[in-house]
Design an enzyme around this catalytic site. Structure first.
Site, PDB file in Angstrom:
ATOM      1  N   LYS A 200      -5.971  25.430  -5.189  1.00 47.70           N
ATOM      2  CA  LYS A 200      -5.284  24.558  -6.155  1.00 47.70           C
ATOM      3  C   LYS A 200      -3.772  24.645  -5.954  1.00 47.70           C
ATOM      4  O   LYS A 200      -3.226  25.711  -5.766  1.00 47.70           O
ATOM      5  CB  LYS A 200      -5.650  24.979  -7.595  1.00 47.70           C
ATOM      6  CG  LYS A 200      -7.132  24.893  -7.901  1.00 47.70           C
ATOM      7  CD  LYS A 200      -7.479  25.508  -9.233  1.00 47.70           C
ATOM      8  CE  LYS A 200      -7.229  27.006  -9.240  1.00 47.70           C
ATOM      9  NZ  LYS A 200      -7.729  27.650 -10.473  1.00 47.70           N
ATOM     10  N   THR A 233       0.361  23.481 -19.709  1.00 45.77           N
ATOM     11  CA  THR A 233      -0.387  23.769 -18.471  1.00 45.77           C
ATOM     12  C   THR A 233      -1.221  25.047 -18.597  1.00 45.77           C
ATOM     13  O   THR A 233      -1.801  25.501 -17.632  1.00 45.77           O
ATOM     14  CB  THR A 233       0.590  23.958 -17.290  1.00 45.77           C
ATOM     15  OG1 THR A 233       1.512  24.994 -17.665  1.00 45.77           O
ATOM     16  CG2 THR A 233       1.334  22.680 -16.968  1.00 45.77           C
ATOM     17  N   GLY A 235      -4.284  27.098 -18.932  1.00 44.41           N
ATOM     18  CA  GLY A 235      -5.714  26.827 -18.816  1.00 44.41           C
ATOM     19  C   GLY A 235      -6.057  25.716 -17.846  1.00 44.41           C
ATOM     20  O   GLY A 235      -7.194  25.262 -17.802  1.00 44.41           O
ATOM     21  N   GLY A 237      -6.381  25.820 -14.642  1.00 47.79           N
ATOM     22  CA  GLY A 237      -7.355  26.246 -13.634  1.00 47.79           C
ATOM     23  C   GLY A 237      -8.747  26.406 -14.209  1.00 47.79           C
ATOM     24  O   GLY A 237      -9.736  25.956 -13.624  1.00 47.79           O
ATOM     25  N   CYS A 238      -8.799  27.004 -15.428  1.00 48.30           N
ATOM     26  CA  CYS A 238     -10.115  27.169 -16.075  1.00 48.30           C
ATOM     27  C   CYS A 238     -10.720  25.803 -16.325  1.00 48.30           C
ATOM     28  O   CYS A 238     -11.888  25.549 -16.073  1.00 48.30           O
ATOM     29  CB  CYS A 238      -9.950  27.879 -17.417  1.00 48.30           C
ATOM     30  SG  CYS A 238      -9.165  29.480 -17.296  1.00 48.30           S
TER      31      CYS A 238
HETATM   32  N1  LIG Z   1       1.960  19.748 -13.885  1.00 49.69           N
HETATM   33  C1  LIG Z   1       0.809  19.358 -13.319  1.00 49.69           C
HETATM   34  N2  LIG Z   1       0.573  18.035 -13.115  1.00 49.69           N
HETATM   35  C2  LIG Z   1      -0.584  17.600 -12.568  1.00 49.69           C
HETATM   36  N3  LIG Z   1      -1.585  18.434 -12.191  1.00 49.69           N
HETATM   37  C3  LIG Z   1      -1.406  19.769 -12.382  1.00 49.69           C
HETATM   38  C4  LIG Z   1      -0.207  20.316 -12.936  1.00 49.69           C
HETATM   39  N4  LIG Z   1      -0.332  21.673 -12.969  1.00 49.69           N
HETATM   40  C5  LIG Z   1      -1.541  21.955 -12.462  1.00 49.69           C
HETATM   41  N5  LIG Z   1      -2.169  20.830 -12.086  1.00 49.69           N
HETATM   42  C6  LIG Z   1      -3.532  20.728 -11.519  1.00 49.69           C
HETATM   43  O1  LIG Z   1      -4.350  21.544 -12.334  1.00 49.69           O
HETATM   44  C7  LIG Z   1      -5.320  22.245 -11.535  1.00 49.69           C
HETATM   45  C8  LIG Z   1      -5.131  23.755 -11.698  1.00 49.69           C
HETATM   46  O2  LIG Z   1      -4.178  24.152 -10.797  1.00 49.69           O
HETATM   47  P1  LIG Z   1      -3.301  25.500 -11.033  1.00 49.69           P
HETATM   48  O3  LIG Z   1      -2.443  25.303 -12.216  1.00 49.69           O
HETATM   49  O4  LIG Z   1      -2.668  25.805  -9.719  1.00 49.69           O
HETATM   50  O5  LIG Z   1      -4.422  26.594 -11.358  1.00 49.69           O
HETATM   51  P2  LIG Z   1      -4.280  27.877 -12.313  1.00 49.69           P
HETATM   52  O6  LIG Z   1      -4.216  27.366 -13.708  1.00 49.69           O
HETATM   53  O7  LIG Z   1      -5.545  28.620 -12.024  1.00 49.69           O
HETATM   54  O8  LIG Z   1      -3.056  28.581 -11.895  1.00 49.69           O
HETATM   55  C9  LIG Z   1      -5.099  21.721 -10.100  1.00 49.69           C
HETATM   56  O9  LIG Z   1      -5.931  20.615  -9.835  1.00 49.69           O
HETATM   57  C10 LIG Z   1      -3.647  21.271 -10.104  1.00 49.69           C
HETATM   58  O10 LIG Z   1      -3.400  20.252  -9.131  1.00 49.69           O
HETATM   59  C1  LIG Z   2      -9.303  34.790 -20.693  1.00 51.52           C
HETATM   60  C2  LIG Z   2      -8.544  34.020 -19.664  1.00 51.52           C
HETATM   61  N1  LIG Z   2      -9.206  33.572 -18.561  1.00 51.52           N
HETATM   62  C3  LIG Z   2      -8.543  32.873 -17.625  1.00 51.52           C
HETATM   63  C4  LIG Z   2      -7.200  32.615 -17.767  1.00 51.52           C
HETATM   64  C5  LIG Z   2      -6.474  31.866 -16.676  1.00 51.52           C
HETATM   65  O1  LIG Z   2      -5.852  30.741 -17.189  1.00 51.52           O
HETATM   66  P1  LIG Z   2      -5.352  29.574 -16.183  1.00 51.52           P
HETATM   67  O2  LIG Z   2      -6.430  28.552 -16.154  1.00 51.52           O
HETATM   68  O3  LIG Z   2      -4.096  29.087 -16.790  1.00 51.52           O
HETATM   69  O4  LIG Z   2      -5.170  30.200 -14.837  1.00 51.52           O
HETATM   70  C6  LIG Z   2      -6.546  33.075 -18.926  1.00 51.52           C
HETATM   71  N2  LIG Z   2      -5.227  32.837 -19.091  1.00 51.52           N
HETATM   72  N3  LIG Z   2      -7.231  33.772 -19.855  1.00 51.52           N
HETATM   73 MG   LIG Z   3      -6.296  30.075 -13.015  1.00 52.64          MG
END
Ligand SMILES: Nc1ncnc2c1ncn2[C@@H]1O[C@H](COP(=O)(O)OP(=O)(O)O)[C@@H](O)[C@H]1O
Ligand SMILES: Cc1ncc(COP(=O)(O)O)c(N)n1
Ligand SMILES: [Mg+2]
Length: 527
Positions: A200, A233, A235, A237-238
């Site tokens: 991601k 933003t 959550g 990824g979840c």
């Molecule tokens: N500001 C944003 N605008 C559009 N898409 C986003 C944005 N931030 C994250 N995403 C999308 O959300 C999903 C989660 O990505 P990311 O934020 O890297 O994961 P995590 O929450 O696990 O760190 C991906 O598909 C990413 O492209």
């Molecule tokens: C209990 C728990 N599980 C997972 C995430 C990851 O969150 P994110 O989707 O922003 O990476 C979190 N912040 N808390």
């Molecule tokens: Mg995540």
């Protein structure tokens, strides 16, 4: 409004099946095995909300309880592996689960328990979100889990969805800063056993676009989307991983499932920029921005709004060249003149040129909130994340396009007969282009069906219809006054684009349509 008489006739068979008492409909079901986030933006809470928003039932087995909010993580209490196992048994002994999704697994023992349950219950579809660090930067699972994650859990995974820092950790600290790094690390993680790897790109630096890289063992898909300016933003990824699980549970293949999930996350982020929950740097998303009932969403994301068909502008590269203007410029003029939906039709352009034209036109459409569809080329639509496609009878079949584009994209198809219209409905199209109503030079060898042919198809169509073929300000009143039940708009090419001033031509057509509407006596169709 859709004409219930028509749609009911075609849906009656489906309706009976859906409500028959002897075989209750199967509700797609996900089991999430993850941590609880007291702030409810991520973890179990995000998973359950995302699944519900996607029309899927979600059970849960909690692995850790975190004291967490929009500022960060203030405390973590991890449950004994045996109790995590007991929760999983309780669910899988009773409820048919289509897909399992894992999030925060904070101890090697918990990972071992999860793997044993996956094997014991022969779970065939597993989404692993290798949660290590929260978006707020707090460690949720430490290096002690790495060995079990790599050797025991990843080989069981259908897809693993690390963010860039998680991918780097899985690949022994390999730097992951660019899309090229993401491609390379995806291939490296693939060698640990998962069928698909989605790296991601939410944390991509100095990039206007966001790119997620999906690797399937033989090739890469770079899934682009524009970065949405929002603090909501927490959550992401979840929510993405849970949405992928939900789409897989509904029967989509991995690529369309990932695309539909990305589309959902992007829309949730777009709709969340205005909400203010908590005082920290990362607020939660509004997972329920498109509140709809259980049944509707589980088969398709929110229904296509047929009002979008009202004034349908179809571009023509030859005409724009003749008038020495670019397609994106013509698109902006048409939208400013009142076009409600755009179709980019490029019969001569090479693929790269088509993608460039489409991306520029999409940026304009997004600025005005007007959908931009691609004519014929599903590959171009995927490459530029277009709002949808319009397909002819000899193009890619609607059913295949739907499986590639997922439920969130608009698919229209050209039909001349009732049989074609019914098949379009059964195959998952959103609307029908019906014509040529009048003789036209824009489309070669195009059989003219006349107003009678239009009326016949509209009366029987289970889908909204847009009339096309030789329509202009001079005859649009006649088309609208025929007022077939499912007619929602008119599609035009040369009336707008074979003119010196596209904006004025669009305004003139719209004025004629509005005048016809105000004088018309038949029931409201052009709503
Ligand atoms: N500001 C944003 N605008 C559009 N898409 C986003 C944005 N931030 C994250 N995403 C999308 O959300 C999903 C989660 O990505 P990311 O934020 O890297 O994961 P995590 O929450 O696990 O760190 C991906 O598909 C990413 O492209
Ligand atoms: C209990 C728990 N599980 C997972 C995430 C990851 O969150 P994110 O989707 O922003 O990476 C979190 N912040 N808390
Ligand atoms: Mg995540």
């Amino acid at each position: 409004m859709l004409n219930l008489a028509c749609s009911f006739r075609f849906k009656s068979v489906t309706a009976t099946a859906a409500f028959s008492t002897d075989s209750p409909a199967h509700v797609p079901c996900v089991l999430t095995i993850a941590g609880s986030d007291s702030g409810a933006g991520a973890g179990i809470q995000a998973d359950i909300k995302a699944c519900a928003a996607r029309g899927v039932y979600c059970c849960s087995a909690i692995t850790s309880v975190t004291a967490q909010n929009t500022i960060g993580v203030q405390g973590i209490s991890t449950l004994p592996a045996a109790f995590v196992e007991q929760q999983i048994n309780s669910v899988l002994d009773d409820i048919h689960v289509d897909v399992v999704k894992t999030g925060m697994l904070a101890s090697p023992e918990i990972i071992q328990s999860v793997c044993s349950r996956i094997k014991h219950y022969s779970i065939g579809s597993l989404v692993v979100d290798p949660v290590m660090v929260s978006t707020s930067g707090h460690e949720l699972s430490g290096p002690s889990i790495l060995d079990r994650l790599r050797k025991a859990l990843l080989p069981l995974a259908t897809i693993v969805t690390p963010n860039m820092s998680e991918a780097s950790v899985l690949a022994d600290g390999k730097p992951v800063n660019t899309v090229l790094d993401m491609r390379e690390v995806a291939a490296e993680i693939h060698r640990m056993g998962p069928r698909y790897v989605l790296v991601k790109g939410g944390h991509l630096k100095n990039s206007h676009d966001l790119v997620d890289v999906l690797y399937d063992g033989s090739g890469w898909h770079e899934l682009r989307g524009s970065r949405i300016k929002t603090r909501s933003t927490h959550g992401t990824g979840c929510t993405l991983a849970a949405s992928i699980a939900a789409e897989l549970a509904k029967g989509l293949d991995v690529l369309p499932a990932v695309m539909a999930a990305k589309e959902y996350v992007a829309k949730a982020l777009e709709h969340s920029s205005s909400i203010k929950i908590g005082g920290g740097a990362q607020g939660p998303m509004n997972h329920f921005f498109q509140l709809a009932d259980w049944g509707k969403l589980s088969s398709r994301q929110c229904r296509f709004d047929p009002r979008k068909l009202f004034l349908y502008a179809v571009t023509d590269s030859g005409m724009n060249k003749r008038w020495d203007r670019s397609t994106p410029a013509a698109v902006e003029q048409a939208i400013q003149g009142g076009a409600t939906i755009i179709q980019i039709r490029e019969k001569e352009a090479e693929t790269l040129e088509f993608i460039e034209i489409a991306e520029a036109s999409l940026a304009i459409g997004r600025k005005y909130g007007v959908p931009v569809l691609i004519n014929d080329r599903v590959d171009v639509a995927v490459a530029c994340n277009a709002d949808g496609v319009h397909l002819g009878q000899t193009d890619m079949p609607v059913r295949l396009a739907r499986s590639i584009l997922g439920p969130g994209k608009i698919i229209g198809t050209s039909c001349k007969t009732v049989e074609q219209a019914v098949k379009a409905y059964e195959d998952g199209a959103d609307y029908i282009g019906c014509g040529g109503v009048y003789p036209t030079t824009t489309k070669k060898k195009n059989k003219t069906i006349g107003l009678d042919g239009l009326r016949l198809l509209c009366e029987a169509s289970p889908l909204p219809v847009v009339a096309i073929g030789g329509i202009s300000a001079a005859n649009v009143e006649e088309v609208m006054n025929s007022r077939p039940a499912m007619l929602h708009g008119v599609a035009v090419v040369s009336t707008l684009f074979d003119q010196s001033d596209v904006g004025q031509a669009t305004r003139d057509l719209r004025a004629s349509m509005t005048a016809a509407l105000s004088e018309s006596t038949a029931g409201k169709v052009f709503s």
